[in-house]
Design an enzyme around this catalytic site. Sequence first.
Site, mmCIF file in Angstrom:
data_model
loop_
_atom_site.group_PDB
_atom_site.id
_atom_site.type_symbol
_atom_site.label_atom_id
_atom_site.label_comp_id
_atom_site.label_asym_id
_atom_site.label_seq_id
_atom_site.Cartn_x
_atom_site.Cartn_y
_atom_site.Cartn_z
ATOM 1 C CE LYS A 195 -1.940 2.988 1.940
ATOM 2 N NZ LYS A 195 -1.756 4.399 1.517
ATOM 3 C CD GLU A 270 12.248 0.212 10.454
ATOM 4 O OE1 GLU A 270 12.809 1.220 10.925
ATOM 5 O OE2 GLU A 270 12.679 -0.936 10.618
ATOM 6 C CB CYS A 304 12.712 8.433 8.966
ATOM 7 S SG CYS A 304 13.736 7.275 8.068
ATOM 8 C CD GLU A 401 9.559 12.553 11.782
ATOM 9 O OE1 GLU A 401 8.385 12.157 11.867
ATOM 10 O OE2 GLU A 401 10.477 11.852 11.306
#
Length: 499
Positions: A195, A270, A304, A401
């Site tokens: 996906k 993750e 990331c 973040e």
Amino acid sequence: MTLTSSLSLLKTEGARRFITQRHRMRIGAEWTGAVSGKSLDVTDPATGQLLARVPAGDEADVDRAVRAARDALEGPWSKMTGLERGKLITRFALRLEELADELAEIEAIDCGKPVGYAKQIDVGLSANTYHYMAGWASKVNGETVNVSTPGDFLAYTTREPVGVVAQIVPWNFPLVLTAYKLAPALATGCVAIIKPAEMTPLSTLRLAQIAEEVGFPPGVVNVVTGLGAKAGAALAEHPGVDKVAFTGSTGVGKMVARSAIESVKRITLELGGKSPMVVLPDADLSKAIPGLASAIFFHQGQVCTAGSRLFVHKSIYNEVLDGIAAEAGKLKVGNGLNAETTMGPLVSSLQLERVMGYVEQGRKAGADVVIGGSTIGSEGYFMQPTILANTTPDMSVVREEIFGPVLCAASFGDEDLDRVAAQANDSSFGLSASIWTNNLSAAHKLAKSIQAGSVWINMHHFFDPGMPFGGYKQSGWGREQGEEAIRAFTEVKSVVAAL
Ligand code: NAD
């Protein structure tokens, strides 16, 4: 919406043909639209214009894909030896390399990446990951065990494919993060339903065409495009899915884990990061400064592992900030399809708004904007590389973040290394970190005490198919890449015979 003007910049006929075709999902042996008949617009981040439309898959499509995957798992795929699977994976990797220019253009236009980086990193690391995992396919072994129970026994373990694996991927590195999941899945004999992120589904659909072309049996590689809250959530909940391999934000990762736990699926996560970079006074600044700049500005900071928190010894703080600012000044911001571009747009207007919102919060909280802090132009989603200096640990720009080209910098004094490590560890994330020094002992002491899944010394952003990758704390569960990935995609069976 008009069709994007970036199409005229494409150099490969393959990319143009693919992007402008009618897009279909890959479910079993079929190329198909969504059961609902609905579609999603895919936008070109460099222009804000329409790039393509893809099916808006939902629960009904996920259900079809799970059945197709299950059939494939129980079909000829399960009879193939590891060596045969490995040969197929190698053929796939070689074909990706042959199509590198086309794939790089598809990734560049869809994600807003400089095309040269897309070829080297997105296609290159993906292909290498498939090559690496192809080798593992014939080496998925168990072991014989000396049991402690008195008596005469033969005891051994086997490793079996975990089964139907849902692979939910974010928009920043679609090809690479799919490879991290698909390559070990194929190597271990699992079947996959991928996906891709709704904003960047194109390279994954092209990947499915290539998987068909090189001969993976139908149902082994399925792709369902659609919204996260629909197609993604349906995959996480579906009782026919044995494992979810998720990469994305920590918030969505927690939701996926909650859904997956209902049927006790295997899960790897993750998630996000807020990676520290620690620069000691003896660092070689001629190497450190360009390294630090690229750690935060590469792919517009939408990485990331972006080096987003900078800690520099006070004796070199100004020199390092000036140096990074000078490096930022050399960046050529523009459409990723122009060969000279080194910094593209952010992925969407929403992402641009989010990142600019953080810059504003940083300003209000008292951080100094050394460079940047503004958007660029009115077309597409461009922003300036930005440095916020004198940030403090309580600021949202330091704690959360940002996922944009925004560096938060602070200095430290002559405290011992444990105190420096404590500052680096003052985060709910623990994905990666870098240490910049020529002092071997200090480097390894810090590497030992920093809580992060990857620690890099005198570099940042090192990725290799053999090195396990994943996060401490709220940056994730489990590891991808290396032998760890083979473990994550297999069930261990203990077999004991009384002799
Ligand atoms: P996201 O969490 O919004 O989306 C990731 C994927 O999850 C997409 O495919 C999305 O459609 C899907 N999704 C969204 N809602 C869902 C739901 N309710 N159920 C199931 N699936 C759902 O993340 P993003 O904005 O696409 O990507 C950025 C994030 O990804 C950042 O936090 C970044 O740090 C993280 N990331 C982590 C790694 C890593 O390896 N640790 C790598 C790249 C990106």
